[in-house]
Design a protein around this motif. Structure first.
Motif: not given
Length: 451
Positions: A242-244, A278-280, A317-318
């Motif tokens: 898991s990463f972004y 997702l929030a940030n 979070y759209g």
């Protein structure tokens, strides 16, 4: 919070004519020369790339050489040599070594040439281009499961996708890259993509077949962490899975959905991390890629417990686009009838398949477009307030096409390309899947898919 329990039924189906990778002659003998070269985005895509490769066990030195690409072969004075690291290619097996090197402090939007080796034996020179540091248009490829018969049936798929879109900036894979993490399957995987993997970065998320059972415990792939060098910004215990990555105005989030069903710690850590990532998010667009579908496309599958937890987070979070695998069919849609009360922006859900294993479609149709018994690749373009998705069959024929256009409030409008109305859906039930349907369900299937 209760998470979910995945019931895996995929092993029931058999692809006719399939020859197990384990039954084929082994072609995986490592030598002193680098092979299985894989390019990854390991950090900031504008300034960093990582490369992994394999050699025989006696090659202890890991080196990478890199230079800004020139119009000819005269770049030797500009070559930088970078030290890498090595470890067992397969965890616990000393018969071959895996190597990694990270190229950092690169310039944005610049083409580099590189090679890897030990100082005496080198790979050929490859080249790649870093991303822009700004929000600019780009496109990438999205592929569903390869899983099995990779050499025979996935080779032409990934080569067709590359031939069609050679300037794609990376390849995104939605899990089940191999049916089982052993040498023979990975040999087929690297045969299929070969130098493509060394030229275009791959961002992959794990599928359930990246895990296997040992003593009633699900164990992760013994090769994954050697092959892929992803950003180490995931939840504790799931780093590299898991990463972004923030890429030119889009946040791409890999969500290891199988792990959250196998391990309690992963379940707790992932949920908290998912909310935070997702929030940030400072980017205009958000794309989540994960293996298990929120809404299943295949007959007999419906992961309600998983959906109850994941769907509200995506909606809160759209998230714009959710790219998935696992179901060995194709479908896409927003399923607006089931959107929650607190939905900021209905996500577009997609499920696709690249390999030869095929299932039948779920009679409880929720999608706007569906398909079965077809191998597909997707080219996804991002340009300002618009994402365009074009879906192609392995023969290069357009199968689906739509756009998401974002308004000033951040809400997407779905625009289906007009040519799709003229393209017939391919929705036949595979012969080996027909026993999954009752006579009543077959009748319903014909009503919903075979108009």
């Amino acid at each position: 919070m209760k998470w979910f329990k995945i019931v895996f039924i995929g092993c029931i189906f058999v692809f006719h004519g399939r020859v197990n990778a384990q039954e084929q002659p082994s072609t995986n003998n490592a030598t002193v020369f680098p092979d299985r070269v894989m390019l990854s985005i390991s950090g900031n895509p504008a300034s960093e790339r990582a490369v992994s490769w394999r050699t025989s066990a006696g090659v202890a030195v890991s080196l990478g050489q890199i230079a800004k690409a020139s119009e000819g072969p005269f770049f030797s004075e500009n070559i930088a040599t970078v030290n890498g690291t090595s470890s067992f290619w397969e965890e616990g097996d000393a018969s071959a070594l895996g190597h990694k090197v990270v190229f950092d402090n690169l310039s944005p939007n610049t083409t580099y040439t590189y090679r890897v080796g030990n100082g005496d034996n080198w790979s050929e020179w490859f080249q790649f281009t870093t991303s822009s540091a700004n929000t600019e248009p780009f496109h990438f490829l999205y592929l569903g499961d390869f899983q099995n018969d990779i050499k025979q049936h996935c080779s032409r798929l990934i080569r067709q996708a590359y031939s069609h879109f050679p300037d794609a900036e990376f390849v995104l894979m939605a899990g089940d890259l191999v049916s089982r993490s052993n040498e023979d399957y990975w040999s087929e995987f690297f045969h299929a993509g070969d130098w493509i993997y060394a030229t275009i970065p791959t961002m992959a998320t794990p599928g359930n077949h990246e895990y296997h059972s040992e003593n009633d415990t699900r164990v992760f792939s013994k090769h994954w962490n050697q092959i892929f060098v992803n950003p180490q910004n995931g939840p504790e215990g799931l780093e590299n899975k898991s990463f972004y990555v923030d890429y030119q105005g889009v946040r791409f989030v890999s969500f290891d959905s199988p792990a959250t069903g196998y391990y309690n710690d992963a379940r707790i850590n992932t949920e908290k991390w998912f909310h935070e990532v997702l929030a940030n998010n400072p980017n205009k667009w958000t794309v989540v890629f994960t293996h298990y579908p929120v809404y299943s496309c295949s007959q007999g599958r419906d992961n309600e417990d998983y959906r109850k937890v994941v769907q509200p987070i995506l909606e809160k979070y759209g998230v714009d686009l959710v790219l998935q695998g696992h179901d060995h069919t194709y479908c896409r849609g927003q399923n607006l009838e089931n959107v929650g009360e607190n939905c900021k922006n209905p996500p577009m859900y997609m499920v696709s398949v690249a390999g030869p294993k095929m299932y039948g479609l779920n009679v409880n149709r929720w999608s706007e477009r569906a398909g079965s018994q077809i191998q597909l690749y997707q080219n996804i373009s991002v340009d300002g307030n618009k994402i365009k998705v074009d879906v192609y069959t392995v023969t290069g024929e357009l199968y689906d096409s739509f756009s998401l256009e974002k308004n000033k409030k951040g809400i997407n409008k779905v625009i289906e390309s007009p040519e799709i109305s003229k393209i017939r859906e391919l929705t036949q039930i595979p012969e080996n899947a027909k026993d999954r349907y009752t006579e009543e369900e077959k009748s319903l299937y014909r009503e919903r898919f075979e108009k």
